[in-house]
Structure formats: C-alpha cells, structure tokens
Design a protein around this motif. Structure first.
Motif, short mmCIF file in Angstrom:
data_model
loop_
_atom_site.label_atom_id
_atom_site.label_comp_id
_atom_site.label_asym_id
_atom_site.label_seq_id
_atom_site.Cartn_x
_atom_site.Cartn_y
_atom_site.Cartn_z
N ARG A 84 -66.32 11.77 27.72
CA ARG A 84 -66.22 11.61 29.17
C ARG A 84 -66.85 12.84 29.81
O ARG A 84 -66.47 13.96 29.53
CB ARG A 84 -64.78 11.47 29.61
CG ARG A 84 -64.67 11.55 31.10
CD ARG A 84 -63.86 10.55 31.83
NE ARG A 84 -63.50 9.31 31.24
CZ ARG A 84 -64.01 8.13 31.63
NH1 ARG A 84 -64.97 8.09 32.54
NH2 ARG A 84 -63.58 7.02 31.10
N LYS B 169 -64.20 16.24 38.85
CA LYS B 169 -62.96 15.91 39.53
C LYS B 169 -62.80 16.89 40.69
O LYS B 169 -63.33 18.00 40.66
CB LYS B 169 -61.75 15.99 38.58
CG LYS B 169 -61.49 17.39 38.03
CD LYS B 169 -60.29 17.39 37.11
CE LYS B 169 -60.08 18.81 36.57
NZ LYS B 169 -58.90 18.88 35.72
N THR C 197 -61.18 19.64 42.62
CA THR C 197 -60.26 20.72 42.27
C THR C 197 -60.89 22.05 42.64
O THR C 197 -62.03 22.12 43.07
CB THR C 197 -59.94 20.70 40.75
OG1 THR C 197 -58.89 21.63 40.49
CG2 THR C 197 -61.12 21.05 39.91
N TYR D 176 -66.10 20.35 36.50
CA TYR D 176 -66.62 19.45 35.48
C TYR D 176 -65.51 18.98 34.55
O TYR D 176 -64.56 19.71 34.29
CB TYR D 176 -67.72 20.13 34.67
CG TYR D 176 -68.93 20.43 35.50
CD1 TYR D 176 -69.85 19.43 35.81
CD2 TYR D 176 -69.15 21.71 35.99
CE1 TYR D 176 -70.96 19.69 36.59
CE2 TYR D 176 -70.27 21.99 36.78
CZ TYR D 176 -71.16 20.98 37.07
OH TYR D 176 -72.25 21.24 37.86
N VAL D 177 -65.67 17.78 34.04
CA VAL D 177 -64.76 17.20 33.06
C VAL D 177 -65.59 16.90 31.81
O VAL D 177 -66.62 16.22 31.90
CB VAL D 177 -64.13 15.89 33.58
CG1 VAL D 177 -63.32 15.22 32.49
CG2 VAL D 177 -63.30 16.15 34.81
N ASP E 8 -64.45 15.66 27.96
CA ASP E 8 -63.32 15.34 27.10
C ASP E 8 -63.65 14.05 26.34
O ASP E 8 -64.57 13.33 26.70
CB ASP E 8 -62.07 15.12 27.95
CG ASP E 8 -60.78 15.29 27.18
OD1 ASP E 8 -60.83 15.53 25.95
OD2 ASP E 8 -59.71 15.18 27.80
N SER F 190 -68.92 9.57 39.88
CA SER F 190 -69.46 10.89 39.51
C SER F 190 -70.97 10.87 39.29
O SER F 190 -71.58 11.93 39.19
CB SER F 190 -68.80 11.40 38.22
OG SER F 190 -67.46 11.73 38.42
N SER G 194 -65.56 26.05 39.72
CA SER G 194 -65.80 24.89 40.57
C SER G 194 -67.08 25.08 41.37
O SER G 194 -67.61 26.18 41.47
CB SER G 194 -64.60 24.65 41.48
OG SER G 194 -64.38 25.74 42.34
#
Length: 108
Positions: free
Chosen positions: A27, A31, A33, A40-41, A43, A68, A104
């Motif tokens: 993934r 997100k 934040t 960034y994500v 995972d 995204s 971020s």
C-alpha cells in the motif's frame, strides 16, 4: 500514473512481499496528518478494496487508494540507510512544502 522506484526501494519492498505472499501488494499513498497536511503511507496491503488502483513499478505491485493518485503521481520512491537508520525517501513533484521534521508535506 507515473511512479518510479530506485533499485534499493524495490528490493526492500520485495523483501516485505516475500515474507507475506498472500498480500496483493504494498500500500502506497498519503494520509492527512502532521503539521503540513499529508504523510506518506507504505505498508503491506492485506487486500484490494473497491477504491484501490493496482500498478506495478519495477516488479513491485503498488496498491494506491484512488483519492491518493493525484497526490503521488510523479513520485520517485527511494530507500536509504544512514548509520543505524533506514527509511523510504520520497521525491514528489506535487509537494510544495514540508514540515521542519520532514514527516509531512503540503500540496499547492
């Protein structure tokens, strides 16, 4: 959709996938934040959702949420080691600024 990946990043992601062969991919996305807006994500994706897009980059299946896509389009993903630290590093042409800690980013 144009995402690129360095050999170091693809090797690291393939190592994660080798340990979890049932995962459809990694993934990748963002997100809301942090002090600048987005983080960034990266995972393992446990499954594909209806609002996901699956793209293959350097032999690595990336699972990206549709919301995204515009924020990560054009991003180059790298993986770097500095001393005892190791992390993914992102060069995103959509980012117009970053917070002081680099966790971020904002888009304009």
């Amino acid at each position: 959709m144009s995402i690129t990946m360095t050999p170091a990043a693809s090797a690291r992601m393939r190592a994660f996938l080798d340990k979890s062969p049932a995962a459809p991919g990694i993934r990748f996305g963002v997100k809301r934040t942090g002090c600048s807006g987005y983080a960034y994500v990266v995972d393992l994706a446990p499954e594909l959702a209806q609002d996901d897009t699956l793209v293959e980059v350097e032999g690595v299946p990336l699972v990206i949420r549709n919301d995204s896509l515009a924020l990560v389009d054009g991003t180059c993903i790298d993986f770097q080691r500095q001393g005892l630290n190791a992390s993914f590093v992102f060069n995103n042409p959509n980012a117009t600024g970053e917070c002081g800690c680099g966790e971020s980013f904002t888009v304009g």
